[in-house]
Design a protein around this motif. Structure first.
Motif, mmCIF file in Angstrom:
data_model
loop_
_atom_site.group_PDB
_atom_site.id
_atom_site.type_symbol
_atom_site.label_atom_id
_atom_site.label_comp_id
_atom_site.label_asym_id
_atom_site.label_seq_id
_atom_site.Cartn_x
_atom_site.Cartn_y
_atom_site.Cartn_z
ATOM 1 N N UNK A 22 14.316 5.461 2.704
ATOM 2 C CA UNK A 22 14.998 5.045 1.469
ATOM 3 C C UNK A 22 15.242 6.211 0.523
ATOM 4 N N UNK A 23 14.268 7.080 0.377
ATOM 5 C CA UNK A 23 14.416 8.218 -0.525
ATOM 6 C C UNK A 23 15.577 9.092 -0.063
ATOM 7 N N UNK A 67 15.015 -7.124 11.466
ATOM 8 C CA UNK A 67 14.181 -6.911 10.283
ATOM 9 C C UNK A 67 14.263 -5.436 9.895
ATOM 10 N N UNK A 68 13.755 -5.126 8.715
ATOM 11 C CA UNK A 68 13.822 -3.753 8.218
ATOM 12 C C UNK A 68 12.470 -3.347 7.654
ATOM 13 N N UNK A 69 12.149 -2.081 7.835
ATOM 14 C CA UNK A 69 10.946 -1.483 7.264
ATOM 15 C C UNK A 69 11.353 -0.232 6.506
ATOM 16 N N UNK A 70 10.700 -0.005 5.376
ATOM 17 C CA UNK A 70 10.935 1.223 4.622
ATOM 18 C C UNK A 70 9.962 2.284 5.111
ATOM 19 N N UNK A 71 10.453 3.494 5.297
ATOM 20 C CA UNK A 71 9.597 4.606 5.694
ATOM 21 C C UNK A 71 8.555 4.868 4.609
ATOM 22 N N UNK A 72 8.951 4.713 3.360
ATOM 23 C CA UNK A 72 8.046 4.867 2.220
ATOM 24 C C UNK A 72 7.602 3.475 1.792
ATOM 25 N N UNK A 76 11.905 -0.357 -2.030
ATOM 26 C CA UNK A 76 12.498 -1.666 -1.730
ATOM 27 C C UNK A 76 13.590 -1.486 -0.675
ATOM 28 N N UNK A 77 13.508 -2.285 0.374
ATOM 29 C CA UNK A 77 14.496 -2.256 1.446
ATOM 30 C C UNK A 77 14.726 -3.682 1.929
ATOM 31 N N UNK A 78 15.989 -4.052 2.090
ATOM 32 C CA UNK A 78 16.311 -5.377 2.624
ATOM 33 C C UNK A 78 17.633 -5.300 3.371
ATOM 34 N N UNK A 125 16.255 0.275 -2.927
ATOM 35 C CA UNK A 125 15.845 0.594 -4.283
ATOM 36 C C UNK A 125 16.543 -0.292 -5.292
ATOM 37 N N UNK A 126 16.990 0.304 -6.402
ATOM 38 C CA UNK A 126 17.682 -0.460 -7.440
ATOM 39 C C UNK A 126 19.198 -0.265 -7.374
#
Length: 141
Positions: A22-23, A67-72, A76-78, A125-126
């Motif tokens: 995400x970052x 499905x999704x996973x965030x590395x950090x 927030x990830x969807x 994220x936002x």
């Protein structure tokens, strides 16, 4: 969750997991280079694990669960949507009972003729607008 049976043996759904940095994606404004797909059908012939161009081997009647996973862990990830030929599969968003954890699920309606590419839209994220895959994963017959 199970799919049709093969000679009395129940088939499990094929789980496709997207791992998103995400970052990195938010910093560059793209998931390209910040996205890694995996599935649970390596023994069935899937290829491209850990890349943006996962080729998931499927056949008619298979259920697919995205499905999704965030590395950090704090990011927030969807999945916001899956863009695919609806004559082949119509993914729908669901939520695990008693939680706010969402996933997408669909059933392969017919055998896939070669590679059928699809796109995944991610909310990160936002950020107001979703980021969409540029190198597409595919379902392969």
């Amino acid at each position: 969750m199970t799919s049709e049976t093969d000679n009395g043996v129940t088939r499990r759904p094929i789980a496709i997991t997207a791992v998103v940095d995400c970052v990195g994606a938010l910093a560059t404004g793209t998931v390209h280079g910040n996205l890694y797909f995996y599935d649970t059908n390596k023994a069935g012939g899937s290829q491209g694990f850990g890349t943006e161009q996962l080729r998931t081997r499927v056949r008619s009647g298979d259920q697919i669960l995205w499905s999704v996973l965030a590395l950090e862990c704090e990011a927030y990830t969807a999945i916001d949507g899956i863009v695919i030929d609806h004559e082949l599969c119509e993914p729908e968003r669901r939520v695990y009972p008693g939680t706010d954890v969402a996933y997408w699920i669909g059933t392969v309606k017919k055998d896939v003729p070669g590679d059928t590419y699809y796109q995944v839209r991610f909310r990160l994220g936002s950020r107001d607008e979703p980021l969409v895959t540029t190198l597409s994963p595919s379902l392969v017959g």
